[in-house]
Design a protein around this motif. Structure first.
Motif, short mmCIF file in Angstrom:
data_model
loop_
_atom_site.label_atom_id
_atom_site.label_comp_id
_atom_site.label_asym_id
_atom_site.label_seq_id
_atom_site.Cartn_x
_atom_site.Cartn_y
_atom_site.Cartn_z
N LEU A 197 0.85 -1.19 0.00
CA LEU A 197 0.00 0.00 0.00
C LEU A 197 0.88 1.23 0.00
O LEU A 197 1.48 1.58 1.02
CB LEU A 197 -0.92 0.00 1.22
CG LEU A 197 -1.88 1.18 1.34
CD1 LEU A 197 -2.77 1.30 0.11
CD2 LEU A 197 -2.72 1.07 2.59
N GLY A 198 0.98 1.91 -1.13
CA GLY A 198 1.85 3.07 -1.28
C GLY A 198 1.12 4.39 -1.27
O GLY A 198 1.75 5.43 -1.42
N PHE A 199 -0.21 4.38 -1.12
CA PHE A 199 -1.00 5.60 -1.10
C PHE A 199 -1.77 5.70 0.21
O PHE A 199 -2.29 4.71 0.72
CB PHE A 199 -2.00 5.62 -2.27
CG PHE A 199 -1.37 5.79 -3.61
CD1 PHE A 199 -1.00 7.05 -4.06
CD2 PHE A 199 -1.13 4.70 -4.43
CE1 PHE A 199 -0.41 7.21 -5.30
CE2 PHE A 199 -0.55 4.84 -5.66
CZ PHE A 199 -0.19 6.11 -6.12
N VAL A 230 -0.43 11.42 -6.82
CA VAL A 230 -1.80 11.72 -6.39
C VAL A 230 -2.73 10.69 -7.00
O VAL A 230 -2.68 10.45 -8.22
CB VAL A 230 -2.22 13.14 -6.81
CG1 VAL A 230 -3.68 13.40 -6.45
CG2 VAL A 230 -1.32 14.18 -6.15
N ALA A 231 -3.55 10.07 -6.17
CA ALA A 231 -4.41 8.98 -6.63
C ALA A 231 -5.86 9.22 -6.24
O ALA A 231 -6.16 9.96 -5.30
CB ALA A 231 -3.93 7.65 -6.05
N ILE A 232 -6.74 8.55 -6.97
CA ILE A 232 -8.12 8.40 -6.54
C ILE A 232 -8.45 6.91 -6.57
O ILE A 232 -7.94 6.17 -7.40
CB ILE A 232 -9.13 9.19 -7.40
CG1 ILE A 232 -9.04 8.76 -8.87
CG2 ILE A 232 -8.93 10.68 -7.25
CD1 ILE A 232 -10.18 9.31 -9.73
N ALA A 253 0.97 9.71 -2.34
CA ALA A 253 2.00 8.68 -2.27
C ALA A 253 2.70 8.76 -0.92
O ALA A 253 3.00 9.84 -0.42
CB ALA A 253 3.01 8.86 -3.39
N GLN A 254 2.96 7.59 -0.34
CA GLN A 254 3.64 7.49 0.96
C GLN A 254 5.09 7.16 0.70
O GLN A 254 5.42 6.32 -0.14
CB GLN A 254 2.98 6.41 1.80
CG GLN A 254 3.68 6.08 3.09
CD GLN A 254 3.55 7.16 4.15
OE1 GLN A 254 3.52 8.33 3.81
NE2 GLN A 254 3.49 6.78 5.40
N ARG A 255 5.99 7.80 1.44
CA ARG A 255 7.42 7.56 1.23
C ARG A 255 7.80 6.11 1.52
O ARG A 255 8.64 5.52 0.85
CB ARG A 255 8.24 8.48 2.13
CG ARG A 255 8.15 9.95 1.75
CD ARG A 255 9.14 10.76 2.58
NE ARG A 255 9.03 12.19 2.29
CZ ARG A 255 8.26 13.01 2.96
NH1 ARG A 255 7.51 12.56 3.95
NH2 ARG A 255 8.20 14.29 2.64
N ASN A 256 7.19 5.52 2.53
CA ASN A 256 7.50 4.16 2.92
C ASN A 256 6.25 3.30 2.79
O ASN A 256 5.48 3.17 3.74
CB ASN A 256 8.03 4.11 4.36
CG ASN A 256 9.30 4.91 4.52
OD1 ASN A 256 10.25 4.73 3.79
ND2 ASN A 256 9.30 5.82 5.49
#
Length: 271
Positions: A197-199, A230-232, A253-256
């Motif tokens: 899960l990167g978002f 940026v996601a939806i 987006a998540q750094r980790n």
């Protein structure tokens, strides 16, 4: 329900219990309880049987601690056919989230036929064995019955979800609060990929054309797109009688990235 609720009450304050802790910080709240508590306050103070809470949008812009919570609401519009309510979520006296809810009065459908997607054809929750992996319910925050696919797999993803505890002690889950607490699950279910899960979602918008009439809420991933971090993500929502609405999230987006998305569903540390 006999499990520990997410909140107890002390006069006008909501006190988080251990069950409300989120996955990113042991001293922070889980996103689903933030959304649920805002929905709870809006419904308690401004709901009515002849109105449907057709849209709930929650912005989550800070990570609340386990400090006492206060929810302030304001009736923006109190019309014959439409109500608009705003709500602010304060943790330790600091604004952490806000909601806007639009309630529409029930009436008769106009004459004529309008195309709708066919209802999904899936097994009932009672026909699906309970999963043996406790992470699918975040170790007791909810329970699931997987139907098709899983977070991080390629292809369709569908599952049933049901709550295992009340949101607020002494207050049984209403249909609106039940689906509001669950709605945040659209983020990991739609946005997790083959690398985890990167978002991390910063909001949830829940659209309902009717309230659920059963305890199980069905999630079906229908959209994920992302560019420049940026996601939806979007899920269609169902109960055991058919479709009820949608849950849509915006995410960063998540750094980790989290390698095992089954362990969380929302609320990272906020920038």
């Amino acid at each position: 329900m006999t499990n520990l609720p997410f909140f107890t009450k002390d006069q006008d304050a909501f006190i988080p219990t251990d069950a409300a802790r989120g996955p990113w910080d042991p001293n922070s709240l889980h996103g689903r309880v933030i959304i649920g508590l805002l929905a709870f306050a809006i419904e308690q103070r401004h709901g009515a049987d002849d109105f449907v809470p057709a849209r709930l949008t929650v912005d989550m812009f800070r990570l609340p601690t386990l400090a006492p919570i206060e929810v302030k609401t304001r009736l923006v519009r109190d019309g014959l056919r439409i109500k608009v309510v705003e709500a602010d979520f304060f943790s330790g006296g600091v604004a952490m989230a806000r909601a806007s809810c639009q309630l529409l009065r029930k009436t008769e459908n106009p004459q004529g036929n309008v195309w709708s997607p066919p209802n999904w054809e899936v097994p009932a929750p009672s026909d699906i064995p309970a999963p043996t992996d406790p992470r699918l319910g975040m170790n007791g925050k909810w329970t699931t019955r997987p139907i098709t696919g899983a977070m991080g797999t390629v292809g369709p993803r569908r599952l049933w979800m049901s709550e295992v505890r009340d949101l607020v002690e002494g207050a049984a889950l209403t249909p609106f609060v039940r689906v509001a607490v669950a709605a945040d699950f659209a983020s990991p279910f739609a946005n997790a990929g083959d690398q985890g899960l990167g978002f991390i979602n910063s909001d949830v918008t829940l659209y309902l054309y009717r309230l659920p009439v059963t305890e199980w809420i069905g999630f079906e991933v229908v959209n994920h797109h992302a560019t420049s971090g940026v996601a939806i993500g979007e899920c269609w929502l169902h109960d055991e009688q058919g479709a009820i609405g949608t849950s849509t999230v915006a995410a960063l987006a998540q750094r980790n990235p989290m390698a095992n998305p089954g362990q969380r569903d929302v609320m990272p540390p906020k920038p």
